[in-house]
Write a protein that holds these residues in place. Structure first.
Motif, PDB file in Angstrom:
ATOM      1  N   PRO A 142       4.574   8.140  10.173  1.00 14.28           N
ATOM      2  CA  PRO A 142       3.639   7.607  11.174  1.00 14.28           C
ATOM      3  C   PRO A 142       2.381   6.979  10.568  1.00 14.28           C
ATOM      4  O   PRO A 142       1.923   5.951  11.042  1.00 14.28           O
ATOM      5  CB  PRO A 142       3.285   8.831  12.020  1.00 14.28           C
ATOM      6  N   GLY A 143       1.824   7.553   9.515  1.00 16.08           N
ATOM      7  CA  GLY A 143       0.628   6.981   8.901  1.00 16.08           C
ATOM      8  C   GLY A 143       0.894   5.603   8.336  1.00 16.08           C
ATOM      9  O   GLY A 143       0.058   4.703   8.442  1.00 16.08           O
ATOM     10  N   LEU A 144       2.069   5.426   7.742  1.00 17.48           N
ATOM     11  CA  LEU A 144       2.426   4.118   7.181  1.00 17.48           C
ATOM     12  C   LEU A 144       2.713   3.095   8.275  1.00 17.48           C
ATOM     13  O   LEU A 144       2.432   1.912   8.115  1.00 17.48           O
ATOM     14  CB  LEU A 144       3.632   4.252   6.256  1.00 17.48           C
ATOM     15  N   VAL A 145       3.250   3.553   9.389  1.00 18.79           N
ATOM     16  CA  VAL A 145       3.519   2.651  10.504  1.00 18.79           C
ATOM     17  C   VAL A 145       2.195   2.110  11.050  1.00 18.79           C
ATOM     18  O   VAL A 145       2.025   0.905  11.236  1.00 18.79           O
ATOM     19  CB  VAL A 145       4.333   3.363  11.611  1.00 18.79           C
ATOM     20  N   GLY A 146       1.231   2.992  11.260  1.00 19.82           N
ATOM     21  CA  GLY A 146      -0.082   2.561  11.737  1.00 19.82           C
ATOM     22  C   GLY A 146      -0.772   1.636  10.748  1.00 19.82           C
ATOM     23  O   GLY A 146      -1.374   0.624  11.134  1.00 19.82           O
ATOM     24  N   ALA A 147      -0.674   1.955   9.465  1.00 16.42           N
ATOM     25  CA  ALA A 147      -1.291   1.124   8.429  1.00 16.42           C
ATOM     26  C   ALA A 147      -0.646  -0.267   8.403  1.00 16.42           C
ATOM     27  O   ALA A 147      -1.332  -1.275   8.234  1.00 16.42           O
ATOM     28  CB  ALA A 147      -1.162   1.785   7.061  1.00 16.42           C
ATOM     29  N   ALA A 148       0.669  -0.341   8.591  1.00 13.24           N
ATOM     30  CA  ALA A 148       1.369  -1.626   8.599  1.00 13.24           C
ATOM     31  C   ALA A 148       0.885  -2.491   9.757  1.00 13.24           C
ATOM     32  O   ALA A 148       0.640  -3.687   9.590  1.00 13.24           O
ATOM     33  CB  ALA A 148       2.874  -1.408   8.690  1.00 13.24           C
ATOM     34  N   ARG A 149       0.742  -1.874  10.913  1.00 13.50           N
ATOM     35  CA  ARG A 149       0.289  -2.645  12.080  1.00 13.50           C
ATOM     36  C   ARG A 149      -1.137  -3.149  11.887  1.00 13.50           C
ATOM     37  O   ARG A 149      -1.464  -4.275  12.255  1.00 13.50           O
ATOM     38  CB  ARG A 149       0.448  -1.797  13.330  1.00 13.50           C
ATOM     39  N   THR A 150      -1.988  -2.331  11.295  1.00 18.08           N
ATOM     40  CA  THR A 150      -3.366  -2.750  11.003  1.00 18.08           C
ATOM     41  C   THR A 150      -3.378  -3.882   9.990  1.00 18.08           C
ATOM     42  O   THR A 150      -4.099  -4.875  10.153  1.00 18.08           O
ATOM     43  CB  THR A 150      -4.186  -1.551  10.476  1.00 18.08           C
ATOM     44  N   LEU A 151      -2.565  -3.753   8.939  1.00 14.75           N
ATOM     45  CA  LEU A 151      -2.480  -4.784   7.903  1.00 14.75           C
ATOM     46  C   LEU A 151      -2.034  -6.119   8.494  1.00 14.75           C
ATOM     47  O   LEU A 151      -2.604  -7.165   8.199  1.00 14.75           O
ATOM     48  CB  LEU A 151      -1.518  -4.320   6.808  1.00 14.75           C
ATOM     49  N   PHE A 152      -1.035  -6.095   9.350  1.00 20.26           N
ATOM     50  CA  PHE A 152      -0.530  -7.319   9.967  1.00 20.26           C
ATOM     51  C   PHE A 152      -1.591  -7.949  10.865  1.00 20.26           C
ATOM     52  O   PHE A 152      -1.803  -9.156  10.846  1.00 20.26           O
ATOM     53  CB  PHE A 152       0.744  -7.012  10.750  1.00 20.26           C
ATOM     54  N   ALA A 153      -2.281  -7.132  11.644  1.00 24.21           N
ATOM     55  CA  ALA A 153      -3.341  -7.649  12.521  1.00 24.21           C
ATOM     56  C   ALA A 153      -4.455  -8.302  11.701  1.00 24.21           C
ATOM     57  O   ALA A 153      -4.974  -9.352  12.068  1.00 24.21           O
ATOM     58  CB  ALA A 153      -3.898  -6.523  13.387  1.00 24.21           C
TER      59      ALA A 153
END
Length: 175
Positions: free
Chosen positions: A123-134
Motif C-alpha cells: 500500500p505505501g508503494l501504491v500511494g507513492a506511485a500515485r503521488t509520483l505520477f501526479a
C-alpha cells in the motif's frame, strides 16, 4: 520508499491505448539496460503491458512469467525475451502500479527489484506511485496525453453500431 522496500529501480510508463505502444517516460535503469530491453523485443509484446491495459489494480510480476497467465487472455505475449536482459541487471520482478491523471492520462509506475513479486502489493508503494505520477503531470503535462476523442462523424458511426445498425443502414443514416 521504493529503495527501502527492496526495489532499487523504478520506471514510469504510459499505458498502452488501442493500437498504441507503451512508452517509457522516466526510468532510473542505466542507459545500456534500456537499450538492451528495446533490442530484445517490442514492449507491446510484454504481458505486463497487456495486463496494464486490462486492469487498474496493482499487481506483482516476475520476469519471464506471463502476467496474464490464468486470466484467460494470455496469448500473443513473449515475456521470455525480456527475462535474460532483466536478469543481467539484477531484476527478477517487481510491482506494477497503474495510475491515472485527472484528464484521463494513463500510465504505470514500475518498481523493479532483485526478487520475484508475484501477487505482492504494498500500500505505501501504491500511494507513492500515485503521488509520483501526479507530480510528473503537474510539472511536465505534455509527457503523457490522453487519446483524443474521435471526430464527430466517427463518434456518430460508433453510436449507430452500438444501437445495432448494419453498415448499409449506417451509410444511409450518415449520408
Amino acid at each position: 520508499l521504493g529503495l527501502s522496500s527492496g526495489f532499487p529501480h523504478h520506471a514510469i510508463v504510459t499505458a498502452p491505448a488501442a493500437a498504441a505502444a507503451p512508452r517509457i517516460v522516466r526510468c532510473d535503469l542505466p542507459p545500456p539496460a534500456l537499450a538492451e530491453l528495446a533490442a530484445a523485443a517490442d514492449l507491446a509484446s510484454c504481458s505486463l503491458f497487456g495486463r496494464l491495459a486490462r486492469s487498474t489494480a496493482p499487481f506483482g510480476w516476475t520476469a519471464g512469467r506471463n502476467c496474464l497467465a490464468g486470466l484467460g487472455d494470455d496469448a500473443g505475449f513473449d515475456d521470455g525475451a525480456f527475462a535474460p536482459v532483466l536478469a543481467r541487471h539484477g531484476i527478477a520482478g517487481g510491482l506494477c502500479v497503474p495510475v491515472a491523471g485527472p484528464q484521463g492520462e494513463r500510465g504505470a509506475v514500475l518498481y523493479l527489484g532483485p526478487r520475484p513479486e508475484e501477487g505482492a502489493v504494498a500500500p505505501g508503494l501504491v500511494g507513492a506511485a500515485r503521488t509520483l505520477f501526479a507530480q510528473l503531470l503537474r510539472f511536465e503535462p505534455t509527457l503523457i496525453r490522453p487519446e483524443p476523442p474521435p471526430p464527430p462523424l466517427e463518434a456518430r458511426i460508433l453510436a449507430l453500431i452500438a444501437h445495432g445498425l448494419d453498415h448499409h443502414d449506417i451509410a444511409v443514416e450518415t449520408g
